[in-house]
Enzyme design. Structure first.
Site, PDB file in Angstrom:
ATOM      1  N   SER A   1       0.816  -1.205   0.000  1.00 22.43           N
ATOM      2  CA  SER A   1       0.000   0.000   0.000  1.00 22.43           C
ATOM      3  C   SER A   1       0.858   1.267   0.000  1.00 22.43           C
ATOM      4  O   SER A   1       1.632   1.496  -0.914  1.00 22.43           O
ATOM      5  CB  SER A   1      -0.965  -0.035   1.185  1.00 22.43           C
ATOM      6  OG  SER A   1      -1.925   0.978   1.067  1.00 22.43           O
TER       7      SER A   1
ATOM      8  N   ASP B   1      -6.110   2.136  -2.917  1.00 20.10           N
ATOM      9  CA  ASP B   1      -7.237   1.786  -2.042  1.00 20.10           C
ATOM     10  C   ASP B   1      -7.580   2.921  -1.078  1.00 20.10           C
ATOM     11  O   ASP B   1      -8.566   2.843  -0.352  1.00 20.10           O
ATOM     12  CB  ASP B   1      -7.000   0.464  -1.285  1.00 20.10           C
ATOM     13  CG  ASP B   1      -5.886   0.542  -0.258  1.00 20.10           C
ATOM     14  OD1 ASP B   1      -5.091   1.500  -0.277  1.00 20.10           O
ATOM     15  OD2 ASP B   1      -5.790  -0.386   0.577  1.00 20.10           O
ATOM     16  N   ARG B   2      -6.782   3.987  -1.089  1.00 20.18           N
ATOM     17  CA  ARG B   2      -7.071   5.122  -0.197  1.00 20.18           C
ATOM     18  C   ARG B   2      -7.049   6.409  -1.021  1.00 20.18           C
ATOM     19  O   ARG B   2      -6.476   6.465  -2.099  1.00 20.18           O
ATOM     20  CB  ARG B   2      -6.046   5.185   0.935  1.00 20.18           C
ATOM     21  CG  ARG B   2      -6.000   3.872   1.711  1.00 20.18           C
ATOM     22  CD  ARG B   2      -5.217   3.971   2.994  1.00 20.18           C
ATOM     23  NE  ARG B   2      -3.992   4.699   2.817  1.00 20.18           N
ATOM     24  CZ  ARG B   2      -3.437   5.452   3.758  1.00 20.18           C
ATOM     25  NH1 ARG B   2      -3.997   5.563   4.935  1.00 20.18           N
ATOM     26  NH2 ARG B   2      -2.314   6.094   3.519  1.00 20.18           N
TER      27      ARG B   2
ATOM     28  N   GLU C   1     -12.478   4.448   7.496  1.00 14.97           N
ATOM     29  CA  GLU C   1     -11.520   4.561   8.600  1.00 14.97           C
ATOM     30  C   GLU C   1     -10.790   5.884   8.425  1.00 14.97           C
ATOM     31  O   GLU C   1     -10.605   6.363   7.291  1.00 14.97           O
ATOM     32  CB  GLU C   1     -10.549   3.377   8.634  1.00 14.97           C
ATOM     33  CG  GLU C   1      -9.701   3.199   7.408  1.00 14.97           C
ATOM     34  CD  GLU C   1      -8.806   1.961   7.493  1.00 14.97           C
ATOM     35  OE1 GLU C   1      -8.867   1.228   8.490  1.00 14.97           O
ATOM     36  OE2 GLU C   1      -8.039   1.746   6.536  1.00 14.97           O
TER      37      GLU C   1
ATOM     38  N   SER D   1      -7.882   6.897   8.401  1.00 18.62           N
ATOM     39  CA  SER D   1      -6.650   6.975   7.613  1.00 18.62           C
ATOM     40  C   SER D   1      -6.971   6.935   6.116  1.00 18.62           C
ATOM     41  O   SER D   1      -6.455   6.115   5.376  1.00 18.62           O
ATOM     42  CB  SER D   1      -5.689   5.858   8.007  1.00 18.62           C
ATOM     43  OG  SER D   1      -6.336   4.608   7.942  1.00 18.62           O
TER      44      SER D   1
ATOM     45  N   LYS E   1     -11.789  -0.860   1.475  1.00 15.87           N
ATOM     46  CA  LYS E   1     -11.623   0.545   1.096  1.00 15.87           C
ATOM     47  C   LYS E   1     -11.202   0.625  -0.365  1.00 15.87           C
ATOM     48  O   LYS E   1     -10.529  -0.261  -0.878  1.00 15.87           O
ATOM     49  CB  LYS E   1     -10.615   1.235   2.012  1.00 15.87           C
ATOM     50  CG  LYS E   1      -9.257   0.576   2.138  1.00 15.87           C
ATOM     51  CD  LYS E   1      -8.430   1.321   3.172  1.00 15.87           C
ATOM     52  CE  LYS E   1      -7.054   0.727   3.356  1.00 15.87           C
ATOM     53  NZ  LYS E   1      -7.049  -0.467   4.195  1.00 15.87           N
TER      54      LYS E   1
END
Length: 622
Positions: free
Chosen positions: A175, A336-337, A434, A436, A448
């Site tokens: 990640s 994913d973020r 979440e 973060s 996510k």
């Protein structure tokens, strides 16, 4: 595996010339040199042995990788506690053994393998190579493998597991971690990351079959085996089609003159975010050219984590100013973020926190649901979720609007599993997050997803522009309606596990044995919840409602002034994190007073509970 590798006979002849004098370590060295076929990592261990570096050998060979909040994650390099060819083969053999036990139709349904673009030349280790070895272990055992022909966003793996009805999947990624790291993320048949007891059972199975099997090293099987399929086109097409389910204002998107800049942080996101914008009817976002293509060295950023804010978004913000784009979306390397920045009227940029974005997403997803739901839809059937260290803003919105809000332990694996349970029981889940910067809009992916979040925020900004509002102005409206939720999250680095343990043990024995603190500076503590031990003073039976998590440290303090603060260790990095939030009622609208109170409380929390100077903690660099 047990200490120093695993059970097995030691060939004493091999070690005669170069024994370490420690039988346990000798065994581990012998196993490594016998089993590892990667010349670079093998040479790393041989070099340490020849140079008498026994302590480093012990550190590398006498402990094992364990599943944390994001699966297995560690530095790439030689050793049983690092990510490398051998440990990935061992992990996959353990998974094969466990899945064979759990699913009688394993060899009919198959397994999904995806990967990002990380790599390390010194260890001849790359995500793609590790993915090929993961596939090889399974193909050699006659398991059909859906192996993506190129790098994909992490959310594509859980999505593919569900779409293809596979029994499980693995994504090779670390990640947003530093460039030296890699990881191995495991998804169960429900499309959510594995939780207990699967993780513990898989570790046991790994320990039972540590020696590589015949065929496990044959990475060419992905090119030659008839059991290998490439799911890329099907999954990409289906994903983009499913994405349209959460597109509510396509006509506005088509017409908008608003411009967006996207950075993929040298990772996998560029192509997929472009396609997502197209699916919503937008013109493609403007890519940051220096960061558009994969680069395992992450050359233009000091760390590949968009959560670090303006300092790592420098190139994006300068490009946006040049192109007159008001909104920047940044996906982390495995997409994913999502981080978001918006230019304000004074020309400065506001980088939203994960909690602020969640307030916007929560408002948006509920508003869109309300406008589009059928007449007989029941708001009581609607849910949103967040991890317990995240903002309570969704709770405030839920209380006023009548839907349900639930909390889980930190880590999206807990959210994914709970969402699946709710869906199976006929509930409707609109959003989960979440702090973060991990967001789940809709339920096509039970994890996510930065790709879907990027295009949803673009649609939201487009809609708001039509109302002469910016994202930042809407955020204030949300807080004024549901109550200000002002939060601050940061961390200290600590590379000494005994120090971390000592800090948390002191909090459990503060003024006396088995006694938690009653004050933090001048601030009165109402309740204490300790997830590590399962204690919660707010419950009649003093037991935590959330599951106990003995493998990590986490204590939450609820204060009389409405603040909630949590101290916890990271599941993936050597950090002690702190999360603090002032949760005000709608009538308490003086933001400055709330911010000052929060800042003073955080200072007391750090000084009294973490004691950074005394404990040698390293402050997060600004």
């Amino acid at each position: 595996m047990g200490e120093c590798g695993a059970p097995g006979d030691v060939n004493s002849n091999v070690l005669v010339a170069r024994s370490t004098g420690d039988a346990q370590l000798d065994k581990a060295v012998w196993q490594w040199l016998s089993w590892d076929k990667n010349q670079k990592t093998k040479e790393q261990i041989e070099s340490l042995l020849q140079n008498g570096k026994h302590k480093e050998l012990r550190d590398r060979l006498c402990c094992r990788l364990t599943f944390g909040t994001a699966g297995l994650r560690s530095a790439m390099g030689a050793g049983f506690c690092y990510i490398n060819d051998l440990t990935v083969i061992q992990s996959t053999q353990g998974i094969y053994k466990y899945l064979e036990r759990c699913f009688s139709d394993f060899k009919q349904r198959g397994f999904v393998v995806g990967y990002d673009t990380r790599g390390q030349v010194t260890s001849n280790c790359s995500s793609k190579k590790l993915a090929k070895l993961t596939a090889a272990v399974l193909l050699a055992k006659d398991v059909p493998v859906y192996f993506f022909s190129t790098y994909v966003p992490t959310p594509f793996v859980p999505y593919a597991v569900q779409q293809l009805k596979a029994v499980a999947g693995v994504m090779i990624t670390a990640s947003h971690n530093r460039k030296e790291d890699n990881g191995y993320k495991v998804y169960w048949e429900n499309g959510a990351q594995i939780t207990s007891p699967h993780d513990k059972e898989i570790i046991k199975c790994i320990e039972e079959c540590v020696e590589p099997w015949n065929g496990s090293w044959n990475e060419n099987l992905v090119d030659t085996s008839p059991l290998r399929q490439d799911p890329l086109k099907k999954i990409c097409d289906c994903y983009m089609e499913d994405l349209k389910k959460i597109c509510y204002h396509r006509e506005l998107n088509v017409q908008t003159t608003l411009k967006f800049v996207h950075t993929s942080f040298h990772g996998v996101g560029h192509d997929y975010v472009q396609l997502a914008f197209k699916a919503f009817g937008f013109q493609p976002p403007i890519p940051v050219p220096e960061q558009k293509d994969p680069d395992p060295d992450f050359s233009t950023v000091k760390c590949p984590n968009p959560e670090e804010g303006e300092s790592v978004l420098e190139l994006s913000l300068r490009l946006a100013e040049k192109e007159n784009a008001k909104v920047v979306v940044a996906t982390d390397p495995d997409a994913d973020r999502l981080a978001v920045a918006e230019q304000q009227e004074n020309g400065c940029w506001k980088v939203f926190t994960g909690n602020e974005l969640a307030a916007l997403f929560g408002w948006w997803m509920f508003s869109c649901w309300k406008e589009n739901c059928s007449e007989d839809a029941d708001v009581q059937n609607v849910y949103m979720l967040a991890t317990t260290v995240s903002s309570k803003i969704l709770r405030a919105i839920a209380l006023k609007e009548g839907f349900h809000f639930e909390e889980t332990l930190p880590g999206f694996k807990w959210i994914g599993s709970r969402v699946k349970d709710l869906l199976d029981n006929g509930k409707e889940v609109l959003f989960a997050f979440e702090e973060s910067i991990g967001f789940m809009c809709g339920t096509s992916v039970l994890d996510k997803d930065g790709v879907s979040a990027a295009v949803v925020i673009a649609e939201m900004a487009t809609y708001l522009e039509g109302k002469n509002l910016t994202l930042a102005q809407k955020l204030i409206e949300i807080y004024e309606m549901y109550g200000y939720h002002i939060s601050k999250t940061s961390y200290f680095l600590c590379y000494d596990p005994p120090t971390i343990k000592r800090i948390f043990e002191k909090l459990r024995n503060f003024d006396a044995p088995q006694s938690y603190p009653k004050f933090c500076g001048i601030y009165n503590i109402l309740h204490v919840r300790d997830i590590t031990t399962g204690y919660d003073s707010s419950q009649p039976n003093k037991k935590s409602v959330l599951p106990v998590s003995k493998s990590s440290q986490m204590i939450t303090f609820t204060f009389q002034n409405g603040c909630v603060a949590t101290l916890r260790t990271s599941g993936t990095e050597p950090k002690i994190k702190y999360y603090a939030e002032m949760c005000a009622l709608p009538e308490q609208s003086d933001r400055t007073v709330l911010e000052e109170e929060l800042q003073k409380l955080i200072e007391a929390l750090i000084e009294d509970f973490l004691e950074p100077d005394k404990n040698g903690l390293i402050w997060r660099s600004a």
